[in-house]
Design an enzyme around this catalytic site. Structure first.
Site, PDB file in Angstrom:
ATOM      1  N   ASN A 292       0.815  -1.225   0.000  1.00 18.52           N
ATOM      2  CA  ASN A 292       0.000   0.000   0.000  1.00 18.52           C
ATOM      3  C   ASN A 292       0.845   1.271   0.000  1.00 18.52           C
ATOM      4  O   ASN A 292       0.433   2.280  -0.564  1.00 18.52           O
ATOM      5  CB  ASN A 292      -0.923  -0.029   1.230  1.00 18.52           C
ATOM      6  CG  ASN A 292      -1.514   1.341   1.507  1.00 18.52           C
ATOM      7  OD1 ASN A 292      -2.458   1.766   0.844  1.00 18.52           O
ATOM      8  ND2 ASN A 292      -0.943   2.062   2.458  1.00 18.52           N
TER       9      ASN A 292
ATOM     10  N   TYR B 155       4.319   9.538 -11.461  1.00 19.92           N
ATOM     11  CA  TYR B 155       3.426   8.710 -10.642  1.00 19.92           C
ATOM     12  C   TYR B 155       2.741   7.646 -11.504  1.00 19.92           C
ATOM     13  O   TYR B 155       2.752   6.452 -11.174  1.00 19.92           O
ATOM     14  CB  TYR B 155       2.391   9.614  -9.962  1.00 19.92           C
ATOM     15  CG  TYR B 155       1.432   8.891  -9.051  1.00 19.92           C
ATOM     16  CD1 TYR B 155       1.882   8.285  -7.880  1.00 19.92           C
ATOM     17  CD2 TYR B 155       0.069   8.829  -9.346  1.00 19.92           C
ATOM     18  CE1 TYR B 155       0.995   7.638  -7.032  1.00 19.92           C
ATOM     19  CE2 TYR B 155      -0.817   8.187  -8.506  1.00 19.92           C
ATOM     20  CZ  TYR B 155      -0.362   7.592  -7.353  1.00 19.92           C
ATOM     21  OH  TYR B 155      -1.230   6.948  -6.516  1.00 19.92           O
TER      22      TYR B 155
HETATM   23  N1  LIG Z   1      -5.479   8.998  -2.125  1.00 21.67           N
HETATM   24  C1  LIG Z   1      -5.639   8.844  -3.423  1.00 21.67           C
HETATM   25  O1  LIG Z   1      -6.349   9.631  -4.069  1.00 21.67           O
HETATM   26  C2  LIG Z   1      -4.989   7.685  -4.130  1.00 21.67           C
HETATM   27  C3  LIG Z   1      -5.435   7.387  -5.419  1.00 21.67           C
HETATM   28  C4  LIG Z   1      -4.879   6.280  -6.080  1.00 21.67           C
HETATM   29  C5  LIG Z   1      -3.924   5.518  -5.471  1.00 21.67           C
HETATM   30  N2  LIG Z   1      -3.486   5.844  -4.217  1.00 21.67           N
HETATM   31  C6  LIG Z   1      -2.466   4.972  -3.625  1.00 21.67           C
HETATM   32  O2  LIG Z   1      -2.946   4.477  -2.404  1.00 21.67           O
HETATM   33  C7  LIG Z   1      -1.853   4.156  -1.539  1.00 21.67           C
HETATM   34  C8  LIG Z   1      -2.108   4.754  -0.178  1.00 21.67           C
HETATM   35  O3  LIG Z   1      -2.125   6.173  -0.302  1.00 21.67           O
HETATM   36  P1  LIG Z   1      -2.986   7.123   0.659  1.00 21.67           P
HETATM   37  O4  LIG Z   1      -3.978   7.798  -0.179  1.00 21.67           O
HETATM   38  O5  LIG Z   1      -3.403   6.399   1.869  1.00 21.67           O
HETATM   39  O6  LIG Z   1      -1.871   8.226   0.976  1.00 21.67           O
HETATM   40  P2  LIG Z   1      -1.213   8.724   2.327  1.00 21.67           P
HETATM   41  O7  LIG Z   1      -0.211   9.749   1.901  1.00 21.67           O
HETATM   42  O8  LIG Z   1      -2.259   9.071   3.308  1.00 21.67           O
HETATM   43  O9  LIG Z   1      -0.486   7.407   2.816  1.00 21.67           O
HETATM   44  C9  LIG Z   1       0.626   6.888   2.159  1.00 21.67           C
HETATM   45  C10 LIG Z   1       1.391   6.061   3.147  1.00 21.67           C
HETATM   46  O10 LIG Z   1       2.587   5.558   2.529  1.00 21.67           O
HETATM   47  C11 LIG Z   1       3.648   5.800   3.401  1.00 21.67           C
HETATM   48  N3  LIG Z   1       4.929   5.845   2.738  1.00 21.67           N
HETATM   49  C12 LIG Z   1       5.400   6.742   1.830  1.00 21.67           C
HETATM   50  N4  LIG Z   1       6.658   6.433   1.489  1.00 21.67           N
HETATM   51  C13 LIG Z   1       6.985   5.300   2.173  1.00 21.67           C
HETATM   52  C14 LIG Z   1       8.138   4.491   2.236  1.00 21.67           C
HETATM   53  N5  LIG Z   1       9.245   4.774   1.531  1.00 21.67           N
HETATM   54  N6  LIG Z   1       8.111   3.403   3.037  1.00 21.67           N
HETATM   55  C15 LIG Z   1       7.011   3.103   3.764  1.00 21.67           C
HETATM   56  N7  LIG Z   1       5.904   3.847   3.761  1.00 21.67           N
HETATM   57  C16 LIG Z   1       5.903   4.935   2.964  1.00 21.67           C
HETATM   58  C17 LIG Z   1       3.307   7.117   4.085  1.00 21.67           C
HETATM   59  O11 LIG Z   1       4.060   7.321   5.264  1.00 21.67           O
HETATM   60  C18 LIG Z   1       1.825   6.910   4.346  1.00 21.67           C
HETATM   61  O12 LIG Z   1       1.607   6.165   5.526  1.00 21.67           O
HETATM   62  C19 LIG Z   1      -0.611   4.678  -2.242  1.00 21.67           C
HETATM   63  O13 LIG Z   1       0.059   3.625  -2.900  1.00 21.67           O
HETATM   64  C20 LIG Z   1      -1.171   5.642  -3.267  1.00 21.67           C
HETATM   65  O14 LIG Z   1      -0.317   5.821  -4.369  1.00 21.67           O
HETATM   66  C21 LIG Z   1      -4.002   6.903  -3.538  1.00 21.67           C
END
Ligand SMILES: NC(=O)c1ccc[n+]([C@@H]2O[C@H](COP(=O)([O-])OP(=O)(O)OC[C@H]3O[C@@H](n4cnc5c(N)ncnc54)[C@H](O)[C@@H]3O)[C@@H](O)[C@H]2O)c1
Length: 256
Positions: free
Chosen positions: A87, A153
């Site tokens: 994730n 991205y």
């Molecule tokens: N929020 C959106 O709109 C969205 C849309 C599509 C995909 N995503 C994907 O969903 C996933 C979760 O994102 P989210 O929305 O919860 O964002 P968020 O920023 O709230 O959480 C992302 C998490 O990843 C962690 N992280 C970042 N770099 C890291 C590393 N090197 N090692 C370990 N942890 C790390 C952060 O500390 C955080 O806990 C991600 O892969 C993101 O790309 C999010």
């Protein structure tokens, strides 16, 4: 019986956002959850709030040695690992022809190399854990339908799709029961989305309106909706589902 009873599930980036929601739902469904976050304190805070026998580990997914240490801690505590949820991710807008090369590399390091290291580190313990193991990747609708400014991205998530589809195929053809599938969220209400709004440079309401336009149902997603799809893919309910790419995106990938 709870859907994930008896399973051990490691969720990366679980200190907040979708990862935290996934950890909470999995624990509520009977899993022993390994809450992995870059900062141990953040992982521990989430683990402390979970029912069951949770474990907190510090894990920067872009560091192969930290994966080895995390898997060793999982094996020492539970002796098994049934589910891995990749994730953790970073999204940085602004990758245009003049955008930062460092930012581009950072997104590749976390979003591609992270799941790559995770796959290699977790596979041996998963193989020892039985016939119903599952790897769930959190991808992005932006890798399916591209969006201006998100080249790095989108490229990182698309690369990981191809990598994980390849691994899924290799495992299936070798008769290995570990399944791999991907979820493609659309805009989902977490800190990452707030950062994306801010990166547009527009007033927040205009940024929200811009993002809503790419969601045909006129709604942003909730982390809990992604967690529900992850629960299906992690569980034995999806035992014949391999290499799937499931959108949880309000229709954004099929918009005209
Ligand atoms: N929020 C959106 O709109 C969205 C849309 C599509 C995909 N995503 C994907 O969903 C996933 C979760 O994102 P989210 O929305 O919860 O964002 P968020 O920023 O709230 O959480 C992302 C998490 O990843 C962690 N992280 C970042 N770099 C890291 C590393 N090197 N090692 C370990 N942890 C790390 C952060 O500390 C955080 O806990 C991600 O892969 C993101 O790309 C999010």
């Amino acid at each position: 019986m709870a859907i994930l009873a008896g399973k051990v599930a490691l969720v990366t980036g679980a200190g907040k956002g979708m990862g935290k929601s996934i950890a909470q739902l999995f624990a509520a469904e009977g899993a022993s959850v390994v809450v992995a976050a870059r900062k141990f304190d953040a992982a521990q805070a989430v683990a402390d709030g979970l029912p069951g026998n949770a474990l907190a580990v510090a894990l920067d997914v872009s560091k192969a040695d930290q994966w080895q240490a995390a898997v060793a801690a999982v094996e020492a505590k539970y002796g098994r690992l049934d589910v891995l949820v990749n994730n953790a991710g970073v999204s940085e807008a602004g990758s245009t022809e003049t955008g930062s090369e460092e930012s581009f590399r950072r997104q590749i390091e976390v979003n591609v190399m992270g799941p790559y290291y995770g796959y290699r580190a977790c596979l041996p313990l998963m193989r020892k854990s039985g016939d119903n193991c599952s790897i769930v990747n959190i991808g992005s609708a932006f890798s399916v339908r591209v969006v201006p400014g998100f080249a790095a991205y989108g490229a990182s998530k698309a690369a990981t799709n191809a990598m994980m589809q390849t691994f899924a195929l290799e495992l299936a053809m070798a008769g290995d029961p570990i399944r791999i599938n991907t979820i493609h969220p659309g805009g989902t209400e977490t800190e990452m989305l707030e950062e994306a709004y801010a990166e547009t440079g527009l007033p927040r309401d205009e940024a929200v309106a811009m993002f809503l336009k790419i969601h045909p149902n006129g709604k942003m997603g909730k982390p809990e909706q992604v967690a529900q799809a992850a629960l299906f893919l992690a569980s034995d309910m999806s035992s014949h589902t391999i290499g799937a790419q499931i959108p949880v995106d309000g229709g954004s990938t099929i918009r005209p």
